[in-house]
Design a protein around this motif. Structure first.
Motif, PDB file in Angstrom:
ATOM      1  N   PHE A 272       0.799  -1.235   0.000  1.00  0.00           N
ATOM      2  CA  PHE A 272       0.000   0.000   0.000  1.00  0.00           C
ATOM      3  C   PHE A 272       0.828   1.281   0.000  1.00  0.00           C
ATOM      4  N   GLN A 273       2.117   1.140  -0.341  1.00  0.00           N
ATOM      5  CA  GLN A 273       2.848   2.310  -0.864  1.00  0.00           C
ATOM      6  C   GLN A 273       2.092   2.864  -2.072  1.00  0.00           C
ATOM      7  N   LYS A 274       1.332   1.994  -2.758  1.00  0.00           N
ATOM      8  CA  LYS A 274       0.518   2.409  -3.909  1.00  0.00           C
ATOM      9  C   LYS A 274      -0.738   3.129  -3.463  1.00  0.00           C
ATOM     10  N   ASP A 275      -0.964   3.191  -2.184  1.00  0.00           N
ATOM     11  CA  ASP A 275      -2.180   3.722  -1.567  1.00  0.00           C
ATOM     12  C   ASP A 275      -3.356   2.764  -1.723  1.00  0.00           C
ATOM     13  N   LEU A 276      -4.456   3.119  -1.071  1.00  0.00           N
ATOM     14  CA  LEU A 276      -5.563   2.175  -0.929  1.00  0.00           C
ATOM     15  C   LEU A 276      -6.759   2.623  -1.773  1.00  0.00           C
ATOM     16  N   GLY A 277      -7.960   2.496  -1.240  1.00  0.00           N
ATOM     17  CA  GLY A 277      -9.137   2.838  -2.029  1.00  0.00           C
ATOM     18  C   GLY A 277     -10.310   3.194  -1.145  1.00  0.00           C
ATOM     19  N   ALA A 278     -11.506   3.167  -1.740  1.00  0.00           N
ATOM     20  CA  ALA A 278     -12.710   3.668  -1.063  1.00  0.00           C
ATOM     21  C   ALA A 278     -13.154   2.777   0.101  1.00  0.00           C
ATOM     22  N   VAL A 279     -12.779   1.479   0.102  1.00  0.00           N
ATOM     23  CA  VAL A 279     -13.136   0.640   1.252  1.00  0.00           C
ATOM     24  C   VAL A 279     -12.525   1.253   2.514  1.00  0.00           C
ATOM     25  N   HIS A 280     -11.268   1.666   2.407  1.00  0.00           N
ATOM     26  CA  HIS A 280     -10.606   2.245   3.576  1.00  0.00           C
ATOM     27  C   HIS A 280     -11.180   3.605   3.956  1.00  0.00           C
ATOM     28  N   SER A 281     -11.602   4.390   2.982  1.00  0.00           N
ATOM     29  CA  SER A 281     -12.241   5.673   3.338  1.00  0.00           C
ATOM     30  C   SER A 281     -13.518   5.413   4.138  1.00  0.00           C
TER      31      SER A 281
END
Ligand SMILES: [Zn+2]
Length: 377
Positions: free
Chosen positions: A256-265
């Motif tokens: 997740f250096q690539k970052d995550l997505g809307a599930v985490h928001s």
């Protein structure tokens, strides 16, 4: 094409019994006075005493003041304990909360002022300039992967707002990842933290950021969690399954250096408004959000289905996730876990302001978040 940079900097010792190497490692580098930073509950359990029995030759102090969502005052008390012991290194021992505090106790102990002066978005953020104490990270859960991360999430004591200290300087110098430390975790913790690890791998793979190295890690991390999460929950002393989950957890956090997505928001909003466990929040949202994401990147869903051994392609992957959740005891919808519609406006506000969904494969507006929460209710 632009120039990209890739970093995988943390040395990791991985495997059953790795905790027994810590004393030799520290003594070999001239360290004698570690401060163990851990959480209150863990401090009272045999697992900590057992680990300490392997620290002969070292003069050890324990700070077991981490609880709940860790706060700035918990960090500052840890720094006091570091100074009082005249410690020369820090051992973070615990789940994500304990490791996040342990990561920055050294910052607070060697720098002026409150730890909140060092959060990345502070208007007069202070730089971390002094040398930090040697930091060893030892995860006792398999979920956040905080042991390989370079950020520390600390809440303000009065507002409960989560703030982030972000710096490569707070990375552990070495991780000792010993799956035997997770053998005593209760099933519901294994299930919820395991869903967090799985979500990190899936969301980072779906992130559009250019990082083929992390894409490979994320897919393999997904495969490993898929084959072992059920076993880790239902056969708690199965060391292979525990090892797989600890590995998948680290792979997810590296990916997740690539970052995550809307599930985490959504999960961050549920954590802030409903005080819901982070892993559980991800688990309750992931199928709803992914079903909505599908049309943006169908080939990636096919790939996820493939590594999880799911027949029927990407659309079947979401159904597989639902079945997996049920099978590990994560049941019900948001409403069954106490979420009410009256909480939606604040949840939507927090989810929309959250940075994670900026790398969601499909752009996500306030109206989208409202719909997703409604569907998951
Ligand atoms: Zn997470």
């Amino acid at each position: 094409m632009s120039i990209s940079g890739f970093n995988f900097p943390t040395p990791i010792r991985f495997g059953a019994g790795a905790r027994r190497e810590v004393a030799k490692h520290l003594l070999g580098r001239g360290f004698k006075r570690p401060l163990i930073v851990t959480d209150k509950a863990l401090g009272a359990l045999p697992v900590l005493a057992e680990f300490q029995s392997h620290l002969q030759g070292l003069d050890v102090a324990v700070y077991a003041g981490v609880f709940g969502n860790p706060t700035a005052s918990q960090v500052m008390k840890g720094a006091d304990a570091f100074k009082a012991h005249n410690a020369d290194c820090v051992i973070g021992f615990g789940g994500g909360a304990a490791l996040d505090v342990a990561k920055v106790v050294g910052v607070a102990a060697t720098h002026e002022g409150d730890i909140l002066n060092y959060v990345w978005d502070h208007p007069q953020v202070r730089p971390i300039v002094n040398e930090l104490p040697y930091f060893v990270a030892m995860p006792t859960t398999s979920g956040t992967g905080s042991e390989v991360g370079r950020s520390s999430v600390i809440s303000e004591d009065d507002t409960h707002l989560k703030r982030i200290v972000f710096s490569p300087k707070v990375l552990a110098k070495i991780v000792f990842a010993d799956p035997e430390l997770t053998l005593a975790l209760p099933a519901h913790v294994t299930a919820a933290t395991g869903m967090d690890a799985l979500t990190h791998n899936i969301e980072s793979y779906l992130s559009p950021a250019y990082h083929p190295l992390c894409d490979g890690i994320a897919l393999e991390g997904t495969r490993i969690a898929a084959r072992s999460l059920f076993k880790a929950v239902h056969e708690p002393s199965n060391i292979e399954a525990r090892s797989d989950m600890m590995m998948s957890s680290m792979m997810g956090a590296i990916a997740f250096q690539k970052d995550l997505g809307a599930v985490h928001s959504c999960a961050h909003a549920l954590g802030a408004v409903c005080d819901m466990h982070h892993g559980l929040a991800n688990a309750l949202m992931i199928d709803t959000v992914l079903a909505w994401n599908y049309e943006a990147v169908p080939q990636k869903f096919d790939e996820l289905a493939h590594v999880c051994g799911v027949q029927g392609g990407g659309k079947a992957f979401v159904a597989w996730l639902q079945a997996l959740k049920e099978s590990i005891g994560i049941k019900g919808r948001l409403a069954d876990h106490g979420v009410t519609k009256a909480q939606f406006p604040r949840m939507v506000e927090i989810a929309t302001a959250d940075i994670c969904h900026q790398t969601n494969p499909r752009p996500c507006t306030s109206a989208d978040f409202e719909r997703l929460f409604q569907q998951a209710l």
